[in-house]
Design a protein around this motif. Structure first.
Motif, PDB file in Angstrom:
ATOM      1  N   ASP A   1       0.831  -0.821  -0.051  1.00 61.89           N
ATOM      2  CA  ASP A   1       0.088  -0.309   0.088  1.00 61.89           C
ATOM      3  C   ASP A   1       0.512   1.365  -0.031  1.00 61.89           C
ATOM      4  OD1 ASP A   1      -1.789  -1.714   0.007  1.00 61.89           O
ATOM      5  OD2 ASP A   1      -3.103  -0.848   2.045  1.00 61.89           O
ATOM      6  N   TRP A   2       1.990   1.155   0.633  1.00 65.56           N
ATOM      7  CA  TRP A   2       2.360   2.568   0.640  1.00 65.56           C
ATOM      8  C   TRP A   2       4.178   2.699   0.919  1.00 65.56           C
ATOM      9  CZ3 TRP A   2      -1.109   6.346   1.715  1.00 65.56           C
ATOM     10  CH2 TRP A   2      -1.985   5.983   2.442  1.00 65.56           C
ATOM     11  N   SER A   3       4.590   1.235  -0.395  1.00 72.46           N
ATOM     12  CA  SER A   3       6.336   1.807  -0.623  1.00 72.46           C
ATOM     13  C   SER A   3       6.415   1.859  -2.654  1.00 72.46           C
ATOM     14  CB  SER A   3       6.647   0.375  -0.279  1.00 72.46           C
ATOM     15  OG  SER A   3       6.358  -0.440  -1.180  1.00 72.46           O
ATOM     16  N   SER A   4       7.425   2.737  -3.020  1.00 71.82           N
ATOM     17  CA  SER A   4       7.358   2.633  -4.229  1.00 71.82           C
ATOM     18  C   SER A   4       7.574   1.266  -5.456  1.00 71.82           C
ATOM     19  CB  SER A   4       8.149   3.301  -4.456  1.00 71.82           C
ATOM     20  OG  SER A   4       8.485   4.794  -4.368  1.00 71.82           O
ATOM     21  N   GLU A   5       7.850  -0.027  -4.092  1.00 68.55           N
ATOM     22  CA  GLU A   5       7.975  -0.695  -4.480  1.00 68.55           C
ATOM     23  C   GLU A   5       6.585  -2.429  -4.941  1.00 68.55           C
ATOM     24  OE1 GLU A   5      10.244  -5.337  -3.559  1.00 68.55           O
ATOM     25  OE2 GLU A   5      11.494  -3.841  -3.771  1.00 68.55           O
ATOM     26  N   GLY A   6       5.795  -0.759  -3.718  1.00 69.46           N
ATOM     27  CA  GLY A   6       4.597  -2.236  -4.510  1.00 69.46           C
ATOM     28  C   GLY A   6       3.544  -1.185  -5.645  1.00 69.46           C
ATOM     29  N   ALA A   7       3.814  -0.458  -6.116  1.00 66.04           N
ATOM     30  CA  ALA A   7       3.020   0.567  -7.497  1.00 66.04           C
ATOM     31  C   ALA A   7       2.635  -0.207  -8.337  1.00 66.04           C
ATOM     32  CB  ALA A   7       4.101   1.905  -7.656  1.00 66.04           C
TER      33      ALA A   7
ATOM     34  N   GLU B   1      -1.183  -0.729  -9.045  1.00 65.48           N
ATOM     35  CA  GLU B   1      -1.803  -0.397 -10.172  1.00 65.48           C
ATOM     36  C   GLU B   1      -2.391  -1.620 -11.100  1.00 65.48           C
ATOM     37  OE1 GLU B   1      -2.341   1.360 -14.130  1.00 65.48           O
ATOM     38  OE2 GLU B   1      -1.802   2.542 -12.132  1.00 65.48           O
ATOM     39  N   LYS B   2      -2.516  -2.343 -10.814  1.00 65.99           N
ATOM     40  CA  LYS B   2      -3.212  -3.779 -11.133  1.00 65.99           C
ATOM     41  C   LYS B   2      -4.360  -3.659 -10.466  1.00 65.99           C
ATOM     42  CE  LYS B   2       0.632  -6.311 -12.420  1.00 65.99           C
ATOM     43  NZ  LYS B   2       1.376  -8.265 -12.097  1.00 65.99           N
ATOM     44  N   ILE B   3      -4.222  -3.456  -9.272  1.00 67.65           N
ATOM     45  CA  ILE B   3      -6.035  -3.705  -8.444  1.00 67.65           C
ATOM     46  C   ILE B   3      -6.853  -2.812  -7.978  1.00 67.65           C
ATOM     47  CG2 ILE B   3      -5.366  -6.168  -7.587  1.00 67.65           C
ATOM     48  CD1 ILE B   3      -4.697  -4.746  -4.981  1.00 67.65           C
ATOM     49  N   PHE B   4      -5.716  -1.305  -7.919  1.00 63.24           N
ATOM     50  CA  PHE B   4      -6.733  -0.123  -7.903  1.00 63.24           C
ATOM     51  C   PHE B   4      -7.208   0.103  -9.158  1.00 63.24           C
ATOM     52  CE2 PHE B   4      -4.221   1.462  -3.718  1.00 63.24           C
ATOM     53  CZ  PHE B   4      -4.579   0.119  -3.583  1.00 63.24           C
TER      54      PHE B   4
ATOM     55  N   LEU C   1      -4.852  -1.497   5.144  1.00 61.93           N
ATOM     56  CA  LEU C   1      -3.820  -0.222   5.349  1.00 61.93           C
ATOM     57  C   LEU C   1      -4.385   0.917   5.091  1.00 61.93           C
ATOM     58  CD1 LEU C   1      -2.274  -2.155   7.292  1.00 61.93           C
ATOM     59  CD2 LEU C   1      -0.319  -0.957   6.175  1.00 61.93           C
ATOM     60  N   GLY C   2      -5.300   1.357   4.282  1.00 61.91           N
ATOM     61  CA  GLY C   2      -5.626   2.340   3.634  1.00 61.91           C
ATOM     62  C   GLY C   2      -5.880   2.696   2.478  1.00 61.91           C
ATOM     63  N   ARG C   3      -5.032   2.189   1.866  1.00 62.93           N
ATOM     64  CA  ARG C   3      -4.075   3.071   0.574  1.00 62.93           C
ATOM     65  C   ARG C   3      -5.329   3.419  -0.090  1.00 62.93           C
ATOM     66  NH1 ARG C   3       0.983   4.695  -1.546  1.00 62.93           N
ATOM     67  NH2 ARG C   3       0.496   6.047  -3.009  1.00 62.93           N
ATOM     68  N   LEU C   4      -6.143   2.491  -0.936  1.00 65.51           N
ATOM     69  CA  LEU C   4      -7.297   2.349  -1.856  1.00 65.51           C
ATOM     70  C   LEU C   4      -8.155   3.522  -1.236  1.00 65.51           C
ATOM     71  CD1 LEU C   4      -8.416   2.076  -4.282  1.00 65.51           C
ATOM     72  CD2 LEU C   4      -9.559  -0.142  -3.149  1.00 65.51           C
ATOM     73  N   ALA C   5      -8.451   3.807  -0.193  1.00 60.31           N
ATOM     74  CA  ALA C   5      -9.397   4.709   0.214  1.00 60.31           C
ATOM     75  C   ALA C   5      -8.528   6.101   0.471  1.00 60.31           C
ATOM     76  CB  ALA C   5      -9.715   4.643   1.902  1.00 60.31           C
ATOM     77  N   TRP C   6      -7.628   5.686   0.521  1.00 62.37           N
ATOM     78  CA  TRP C   6      -7.070   7.822   0.321  1.00 62.37           C
ATOM     79  C   TRP C   6      -6.318   7.809  -1.240  1.00 62.37           C
ATOM     80  CZ3 TRP C   6      -2.610   9.335  -1.571  1.00 62.37           C
ATOM     81  CH2 TRP C   6      -1.802  10.381  -1.533  1.00 62.37           C
ATOM     82  N   GLU C   7      -6.332   7.066  -1.842  1.00 57.69           N
ATOM     83  CA  GLU C   7      -6.156   6.905  -3.064  1.00 57.69           C
ATOM     84  C   GLU C   7      -8.192   8.234  -3.613  1.00 57.69           C
ATOM     85  OE1 GLU C   7      -3.916   7.150  -5.522  1.00 57.69           O
ATOM     86  OE2 GLU C   7      -3.004   5.935  -4.697  1.00 57.69           O
ATOM     87  N   ILE C   8      -8.634   7.392  -3.573  1.00 63.36           N
ATOM     88  CA  ILE C   8     -10.061   7.738  -3.374  1.00 63.36           C
ATOM     89  C   ILE C   8     -10.299   8.363  -2.792  1.00 63.36           C
ATOM     90  CG2 ILE C   8     -12.401   6.839  -3.411  1.00 63.36           C
ATOM     91  CD1 ILE C   8     -12.413   4.376  -3.694  1.00 63.36           C
ATOM     92  N   SER C   9     -10.010   9.851  -2.148  1.00 61.96           N
ATOM     93  CA  SER C   9     -10.076  11.178  -1.039  1.00 61.96           C
ATOM     94  C   SER C   9      -9.617  11.548  -2.235  1.00 61.96           C
ATOM     95  CB  SER C   9      -9.702  10.434  -0.265  1.00 61.96           C
ATOM     96  OG  SER C   9      -8.234  10.433   0.329  1.00 61.96           O
ATOM     97  N   GLN C  10      -8.019  11.650  -2.697  1.00 62.62           N
ATOM     98  CA  GLN C  10      -7.175  12.304  -3.965  1.00 62.62           C
ATOM     99  C   GLN C  10      -7.898  12.324  -4.337  1.00 62.62           C
ATOM    100  OE1 GLN C  10      -4.318  13.194  -1.773  1.00 62.62           O
ATOM    101  NE2 GLN C  10      -6.085  12.857  -0.351  1.00 62.62           N
ATOM    102  N   LEU C  11      -9.163  12.269  -4.967  1.00 64.16           N
ATOM    103  CA  LEU C  11     -10.615  12.150  -5.976  1.00 64.16           C
ATOM    104  C   LEU C  11     -10.800  13.238  -6.478  1.00 64.16           C
ATOM    105  CD1 LEU C  11     -10.363   8.961  -8.063  1.00 64.16           C
ATOM    106  CD2 LEU C  11      -8.784  10.541  -8.499  1.00 64.16           C
TER     107      LEU C  11
END
Length: 341
Positions: free
Chosen positions: A55-61, A65-68, A95-105
């Motif tokens: 969710d929160w590292s550059s390695e996980g990008a 990308e595939k699932i978000f 750990l909230g990354r998808l929800a955070w990404e949605i809020s950034q939209l």
């Protein structure tokens, strides 16, 4: 081999700086005494730490990308001027990354998670006392898993996180409770929607509910889908992505196939619809390659397929609906584990 085990011990001690920081934050925020560690669940701890990477590292990008991306593309199709008043719930948010990404939209977003293995790890990032800058923390997340490793350097490699700093706000919240106990949000919805029984009654609920790798964790998937239906406002949309890997430890009341999940959704009230992927329809059925906290350097990776399916629920017939430009459908986007091509 002795050198390898010595390195494992060192890596374990280094990872403990993060877990001890999480435990200290939890003790301070909840007023806890010395924690009881007689029955630690190391599997859940490791899962939470690997979510830091996903969710929160550059390695996980690449995995994000595939699932978000399929989910975010649906939400990006909404006009930017119309997003701020729309409310989105993300159950099983981890750990909230998808929800955070949605809020950034620009959406009013609530992350919902029951597990405090996840919630405490997420709080560690949200707190200005423990996380103040990007790439502040380090983990060696794969050191405990010796299988399918190309080298010891890869096995014990360091990954830094977070790549961005999340903070709660008036439009990004964390709801730490069982999804089945959640209630529809109070206040009027983002658009004026008439009730079938009384055209003067405004219906409340979420505009979107987004579930990622969630419904197959249900003890009773029927109950989960019914509650999703209940929480959505008329015209609301359900977006779901994930395979059907029923993971309730053998306690699930039913373990359905994708066909059965879709039929159950229809019985609940969702009307499954086809789209045209070739025409660029974001709601069209299509296969989505998924991954879950995978190690991109490993010799073996699990990449299950998901399938996008769109549907809607008519809340009033054309004859009963008021003559107004109001949305009277409750939509569902279902991702499964088969290719429906």
């Amino acid at each position: 081999m002795t050198q390898k085990l010595d390195r494992l011990k060192l890596v374990t001690d280094l990872n403990a700086t993060v877990t001890e920081g999480i435990a200290e934050l939890a003790a301070n925020e909840f007023g806890l005494e010395e924690p009881d560690a007689e029955s630690p669940d190391l599997g859940r701890v490791r899962e939470s730490l690997k979510h830091y990477i996903r969710d929160w590292s550059s390695e996980g990008a690449s995995e994000r990308e595939k699932i978000f991306r399929p989910i975010l593309n649906v939400l990006k199709a909404v006009d930017e001027n119309d997003r701020s008043g729309k409310r989105i719930l993300v159950p099983g948010s981890g750990l909230g990354r998808l929800a955070w990404e949605i809020s950034q939209l620009g959406y009013d977003t609530t992350a919902n998670e029951l597990s405090f293995f996840m919630n405490l790890a997420f709080r560690y990032l949200l707190s200005s006392e423990t996380t103040t800058s990007t790439e502040q923390h380090t983990l060696r997340p794969y050191g405990h898993w010796f299988s399918h490793q190309r080298s010891n350097d890869s096995l014990f490699r360091v990954i830094r996180f977070p790549d961005v700093i999340p903070r709660l706000s008036s439009t990004f919240r964390l709801l730490e409770t069982d999804f089945l106990t959640t209630e529809p949000p109070s206040g009027p919805p983002s658009k004026f929607v008439w009730s079938k029984s009384d055209p003067e009654v405004v219906q409340t609920g979420y505009d979107y509910i987004v579930t990622l790798f969630f419904i197959d964790t249900s003890l009773n998937v029927f109950e989960t889908m019914e509650h999703i239906y209940t929480l959505l406002r008329p015209g609301g949309t359900w977006i779901n992505l994930g395979p059907l890997l029923w993971t309730s430890g053998g306690h699930a009341k039913v373990e359905l196939s994708l066909d059965e999940v879709i039929r159950a959704a229809e019985e609940i009230g969702f009307i499954i619809q086809d789209g045209d992927a070739a025409a660029g329809d974001l709601d069209a059925r299509r296969t989505v390659e998924c991954e879950y906290t995978g190690d991109p350097n490993a010799m073996m990776r699990k990449l299950p397929d998901g399938c996008l399916v769109a549907g809607s629920k008519r809340t009033a017939s054309a004859e009963e609906a008021p003559i107004r430009e109001v949305v009277m459908d409750k939509k569902a986007l279902l991702f499964g584990d088969e290719d429906w091509a």
